[in-house]
Scaffold this active site. Structure first.
Site, mmCIF file in Angstrom:
data_model
loop_
_atom_site.group_PDB
_atom_site.id
_atom_site.type_symbol
_atom_site.label_atom_id
_atom_site.label_comp_id
_atom_site.label_asym_id
_atom_site.label_seq_id
_atom_site.Cartn_x
_atom_site.Cartn_y
_atom_site.Cartn_z
ATOM 1 N N ASP A 33 0.854 -1.192 0.000
ATOM 2 C CA ASP A 33 0.000 0.000 0.000
ATOM 3 C C ASP A 33 0.892 1.246 0.000
ATOM 4 O O ASP A 33 1.876 1.323 0.741
ATOM 5 C CB ASP A 33 -0.920 -0.003 1.226
ATOM 6 C CG ASP A 33 -2.058 0.995 1.096
ATOM 7 O OD1 ASP A 33 -3.214 0.554 1.043
ATOM 8 O OD2 ASP A 33 -1.775 2.218 1.039
ATOM 9 N N ILE A 34 0.510 2.214 -0.825
ATOM 10 C CA ILE A 34 1.340 3.418 -0.978
ATOM 11 C C ILE A 34 1.271 4.318 0.264
ATOM 12 O O ILE A 34 2.177 5.114 0.516
ATOM 13 C CB ILE A 34 0.918 4.194 -2.256
ATOM 14 C CG1 ILE A 34 2.026 5.086 -2.756
ATOM 15 C CG2 ILE A 34 -0.371 4.965 -2.045
ATOM 16 C CD1 ILE A 34 1.809 5.596 -4.173
ATOM 17 N N ASN A 89 -13.009 -3.283 2.244
ATOM 18 C CA ASN A 89 -14.055 -2.262 2.250
ATOM 19 C C ASN A 89 -14.889 -2.315 0.971
ATOM 20 O O ASN A 89 -14.333 -2.480 -0.125
ATOM 21 C CB ASN A 89 -13.424 -0.870 2.362
ATOM 22 C CG ASN A 89 -12.636 -0.681 3.647
ATOM 23 O OD1 ASN A 89 -12.978 -1.250 4.673
ATOM 24 N ND2 ASN A 89 -11.568 0.094 3.587
ATOM 25 N N HIS A 95 -15.849 3.260 3.509
ATOM 26 C CA HIS A 95 -14.453 3.702 3.366
ATOM 27 C C HIS A 95 -13.743 3.122 2.152
ATOM 28 O O HIS A 95 -12.513 3.072 2.126
ATOM 29 C CB HIS A 95 -13.641 3.407 4.643
ATOM 30 C CG HIS A 95 -14.229 4.008 5.872
ATOM 31 N ND1 HIS A 95 -14.191 5.355 6.138
ATOM 32 C CD2 HIS A 95 -14.919 3.443 6.881
ATOM 33 C CE1 HIS A 95 -14.826 5.606 7.270
ATOM 34 N NE2 HIS A 95 -15.280 4.452 7.741
ATOM 35 N N GLN A 96 -14.490 2.661 1.145
ATOM 36 C CA GLN A 96 -13.818 2.198 -0.074
ATOM 37 C C GLN A 96 -13.467 3.411 -0.941
ATOM 38 O O GLN A 96 -14.340 4.220 -1.264
ATOM 39 C CB GLN A 96 -14.707 1.231 -0.866
ATOM 40 C CG GLN A 96 -13.987 0.650 -2.080
ATOM 41 C CD GLN A 96 -14.837 -0.357 -2.858
ATOM 42 O OE1 GLN A 96 -16.051 -0.429 -2.663
ATOM 43 N NE2 GLN A 96 -14.197 -1.102 -3.737
ATOM 44 N N HIS A 102 -10.219 -5.301 -3.130
ATOM 45 C CA HIS A 102 -8.882 -5.453 -2.539
ATOM 46 C C HIS A 102 -9.002 -5.807 -1.065
ATOM 47 O O HIS A 102 -9.892 -5.341 -0.364
ATOM 48 C CB HIS A 102 -8.024 -4.197 -2.715
ATOM 49 C CG HIS A 102 -8.675 -2.927 -2.258
ATOM 50 N ND1 HIS A 102 -9.621 -2.254 -2.998
ATOM 51 C CD2 HIS A 102 -8.515 -2.205 -1.118
ATOM 52 C CE1 HIS A 102 -10.007 -1.181 -2.348
ATOM 53 N NE2 HIS A 102 -9.365 -1.126 -1.194
ATOM 54 N N HIS A 104 -6.876 -5.635 2.422
ATOM 55 C CA HIS A 104 -5.722 -5.062 3.117
ATOM 56 C C HIS A 104 -5.210 -6.101 4.109
ATOM 57 O O HIS A 104 -5.996 -6.652 4.890
ATOM 58 C CB HIS A 104 -6.122 -3.842 3.944
ATOM 59 C CG HIS A 104 -6.698 -2.686 3.189
ATOM 60 N ND1 HIS A 104 -5.990 -1.540 2.933
ATOM 61 C CD2 HIS A 104 -7.933 -2.483 2.666
ATOM 62 C CE1 HIS A 104 -6.772 -0.673 2.284
ATOM 63 N NE2 HIS A 104 -7.942 -1.225 2.115
HETATM 64 P P1 AMP Z 1 -9.788 1.484 0.364
HETATM 65 O O1 AMP Z 1 -10.071 2.682 1.216
HETATM 66 O O2 AMP Z 1 -10.113 0.182 1.042
HETATM 67 O O3 AMP Z 1 -10.409 1.595 -1.013
HETATM 68 O O4 AMP Z 1 -8.216 1.458 0.174
HETATM 69 C C1 AMP Z 1 -7.546 1.849 -0.987
HETATM 70 C C2 AMP Z 1 -6.079 1.738 -0.676
HETATM 71 O O5 AMP Z 1 -5.358 1.823 -1.899
HETATM 72 C C3 AMP Z 1 -5.542 2.847 0.236
HETATM 73 O O6 AMP Z 1 -5.005 2.235 1.410
HETATM 74 C C4 AMP Z 1 -4.487 3.538 -0.609
HETATM 75 O O7 AMP Z 1 -3.371 3.945 0.130
HETATM 76 C C5 AMP Z 1 -4.135 2.457 -1.618
HETATM 77 N N1 AMP Z 1 -3.617 2.960 -2.883
HETATM 78 C C6 AMP Z 1 -4.187 3.867 -3.702
HETATM 79 N N2 AMP Z 1 -3.412 4.069 -4.786
HETATM 80 C C7 AMP Z 1 -2.332 3.255 -4.654
HETATM 81 C C8 AMP Z 1 -1.169 2.991 -5.442
HETATM 82 N N3 AMP Z 1 -0.955 3.634 -6.587
HETATM 83 N N4 AMP Z 1 -0.275 2.087 -4.994
HETATM 84 C C9 AMP Z 1 -0.489 1.444 -3.814
HETATM 85 N N5 AMP Z 1 -1.558 1.632 -3.035
HETATM 86 C C10 AMP Z 1 -2.471 2.528 -3.434
#
Ligand code: AMP
Length: 141
Positions: A33-34, A89, A95-96, A102, A104
């Site tokens: 995760d970034i 999510n 919170h998606q 995906h 986490h």
């Molecule tokens: P969610 O809130 O469950 O949709 O989580 C989306 C997740 O994607 C967040 O934790 C972001 O930090 C992660 N994210 C978004 N863009 C990227 C990316 N380019 N590389 C890695 N993680 C990402």
């Protein structure tokens, strides 16, 4: 956002956007995760494009289920953590932010960072009817 609109995660799978990949097979892709909640925060995604878990095919779900525990073990071994959350999510209200399924994997160290949770419970009411209604709504696979 439709069920099948491409997202940034499709671009990551395609290699058009860089990521720190930790795993890939025919159906599954995993990367760091970034913006991690803790060191070792990994995202595990199906290659199939589905916005939310209930829209995912049985085959893609099975492929994810097969590899998730193995990826959790790798995260625990790497971080030295013994506790972790697996979070998934669905929907902006839940919170998606990225509309591609995906999971986490978020390690938690004692008194360290990780997932913060407010778990406000209520008493179960009408459990028998509710369970029966949900059971009746389970589709055949
Ligand atoms: P969610 O809130 O469950 O949709 O989580 C989306 C997740 O994607 C967040 O934790 C972001 O930090 C992660 N994210 C978004 N863009 C990227 C990316 N380019 N590389 C890695 N993680 C990402």
């Amino acid at each position: 956002m439709t069920e099948h609109e491409p997202t940034i995660f499709d671009q990551i799978i395609a290699g058009n956007i860089p990521c720190h990949r930790v795993y890939e097979d025919e159906h599954v892709f995993a990367f760091l995760d970034i913006n991690p909640l803790s060191v070792g925060h990994v995202l595990v995604i199906p290659k199939e494009r589905a916005a939310q878990l209930h829209l995912l095919s049985d085959d893609a779900a099975a492929a994810l289920g097969r590899v998730l525990p193995r990826l959790c073990r790798a995260v625990l071994k790497t971080t030295g953590s013994e506790a972790y959350n697996v979070l998934q999510n669905n929907g902006a209200d839940a919170h998606q932010a990225v509309f591609h399924v995906h999971f986490h994997i978020i390690p938690k160290l004692p008194k360290g960072p990780g997932l913060g949770l407010q778990w406000t419970t209520q008493e179960l009411e009408g459990g028998e009817d509710l369970a029966a209604a949900i059971t009746a709504n389970i589709e055949e696979s």
